[in-house]
Design an enzyme around this catalytic site. Structure first.
Site, PDB file in Angstrom:
ATOM      1  CE  LYS A 117      -0.954  30.693 -12.806  1.00 46.60           C
ATOM      2  NZ  LYS A 117      -1.280  31.292 -11.506  1.00 46.60           N
TER       3      LYS A 117
ATOM      4  NE  ARG B  77      -1.627  34.028  -4.327  1.00 50.53           N
ATOM      5  CZ  ARG B  77      -2.124  33.338  -5.354  1.00 50.53           C
ATOM      6  NH1 ARG B  77      -2.268  32.031  -5.264  1.00 50.53           N
ATOM      7  NH2 ARG B  77      -2.473  33.958  -6.466  1.00 50.53           N
TER       8      ARG B  77
ATOM      9  CE1 TYR C  41       4.923  -2.239  -5.441  1.00 48.97           C
ATOM     10  CE2 TYR C  41       3.918  -0.630  -6.912  1.00 48.97           C
ATOM     11  CZ  TYR C  41       4.984  -1.437  -6.563  1.00 48.97           C
ATOM     12  OH  TYR C  41       6.117  -1.455  -7.355  1.00 48.97           O
TER      13      TYR C  41
ATOM     14  CG  MET D 277       7.124   5.460 -11.442  1.00 44.25           C
ATOM     15  SD  MET D 277       8.864   5.267 -11.030  1.00 44.25           S
ATOM     16  CE  MET D 277       8.859   5.679  -9.285  1.00 44.25           C
TER      17      MET D 277
END
Length: 367
Positions: free
Chosen positions: A35, A130, A261, A309
């Site tokens: 998956k 679940r 940053y 990024m």
């Protein structure tokens, strides 16, 4: 030309890992879990590499359809089953197995009159809380489904382990016992053809009590350990994915200079800084901490400053000859993805599943 950020896949390693699962569960059939785009490795690519699997498991109907359209002939189980009649129609059309876990699904089945159209796995909730039916619901649901002409016989039975990655947690043995006891006490007349499946990767590797007719290896197929205290290689597995980039700049910084940053990393001494062309836009973890290891020219150097990024920055003190164009490895080549996950307060699943579309995938044989 190979772009700045690329992932190398060793598909022979995936086949090796499948055989490791067989050695751990020699009497079980293997349902390879592929998956989430084959855990980020490519759905069809991984299906082809694992062609010796007895069956495949995906999360959603569209994944199963892609496999069928690509020529996969093995049994394919859809772990989330279906939510409406239209999805059930697609399951039947492409001969996919439905995992049945809700009363809504049962009611949809009871409204169909076709004969022997859909194979199913009936899911018992033994503690994951679940998907699946509770033990006190299980017998009645089984009997309702057993009366549906639409469902192919036999009905297969399954559960899912919630805590198997903790080898010392008694919850796993409790789940296994609850599964076995529920079937023995509440579902009379089960036959050997009502095959059972319990074990995921952690169950296969650490809980022999979880081995049944079927096992569902997932993360171990990609060479990754399901346990927080080990790597896949320590378990005899071979990592399938390596993530690479290259240096695009090298510069000298003075004591007191801030990096990245928000200036969260401050040079305590004159520092040679390397900039590598990879970031969270490629799938490298945004929250990797300063000190996270990165390989430059095959040698460990520490990450410094925040991941951005498109770029990360590293301290090149131990690589004074490094230059733009030199190879960078984010995981692989002796640097385990499990280690990077720990440095980013996450799990390795999220790293391999998070590789983005701008990362070129290169199969090892093609290099």
């Amino acid at each position: 030309m190979i772009p700045a950020a690329y992932a190398v896949l060793n598909l022979d390693a995936a086949a090796h890992n499948l055989q490791q699962a067989r050695r751990c569960a020699p009497d079980a059939k293997l349902m390879a879990v592929i998956k989430a785009n084959g855990y980020g490795h490519g759905l069809l690519r991984i299906a082809k590499a694992l062609q010796d699997a007895d069956a495949f498991a995906v999360a959603r109907v569209d994944e199963g359809i892609r496999l069928r359209k690509s020529g996969i002939t093995q049994r394919i189980a859809v772990l989330e089953g279906f939510t409406c009649a239209d999805e059930l129609d697609e399951l039947v059309r492409y001969q996919l197995d439905a995992v049945v876990h809700s009363f809504t699904q049962v009611a949809i089945f009871e409204g169909r009159t076709e004969q022997d159209a859909c194979a199913i796995w009936l899911k018992l909730d033994t503690g994951m809380n679940r998907l699946g039916f509770k033990p006190h619901e299980f017998n009645a649901v089984y009997q309702r489904l057993n009366r549906c002409s639409f469902i192919k016989e036999p009905i297969r039975l399954m559960t899912h382990l919630a805590n198997a990655d903790d080898k010392h947690d008694p919850a796993t043995l409790q789940q296994i016992s609850l599964f076995n006891d529920t079937l023995a006490a509440f579902v009379p007349g089960l036959q050997p053809s009502n095959e059972r499946g319990i074990a995921n990767s952690a169950g296969i590797l650490a809980w022999p009590e979880a081995l049944a007719d079927w096992v569902r290896p997932g993360v171990m197929l990609y060479g990754i350990s399901p346990f927080p205290d080990s790597t896949g290689e320590q378990l005899g597995l071979k990592p399938v994915m390596e993530l690479h980039s290259r240096l695009i700049a090298v510069k000298s910084l003075a004591k007191g200079d801030k990096v990245g940053y928000s200036g969260t990393w401050v040079c305590e001494k004159p520092t040679t800084l390397g900039v590598a062309a990879i970031g969270y836009g490629d799938g490298y973890p945004r929250y990797a901490k300063a000190g996270t290891p990165v390989l430059v020219n095959g040698q460990r150097v520490p990450l410094i400053g925040r991941v951005s990024m498109d770029m990360i920055t590293v301290d090149l003190e131990t690589q004074p000859q490094a230059k733009p164009g030199d190879p960078v490895t984010l995981w692989g080549g002796g640097l385990a993805v499990e280690e990077i996950a720990l440095c980013a307060d996450t799990i390795p699943y999220t790293l391999v599943c998070g590789i983005t579309q701008r990362v070129r995938i290169v199969e090892k044989s093609a290099l």
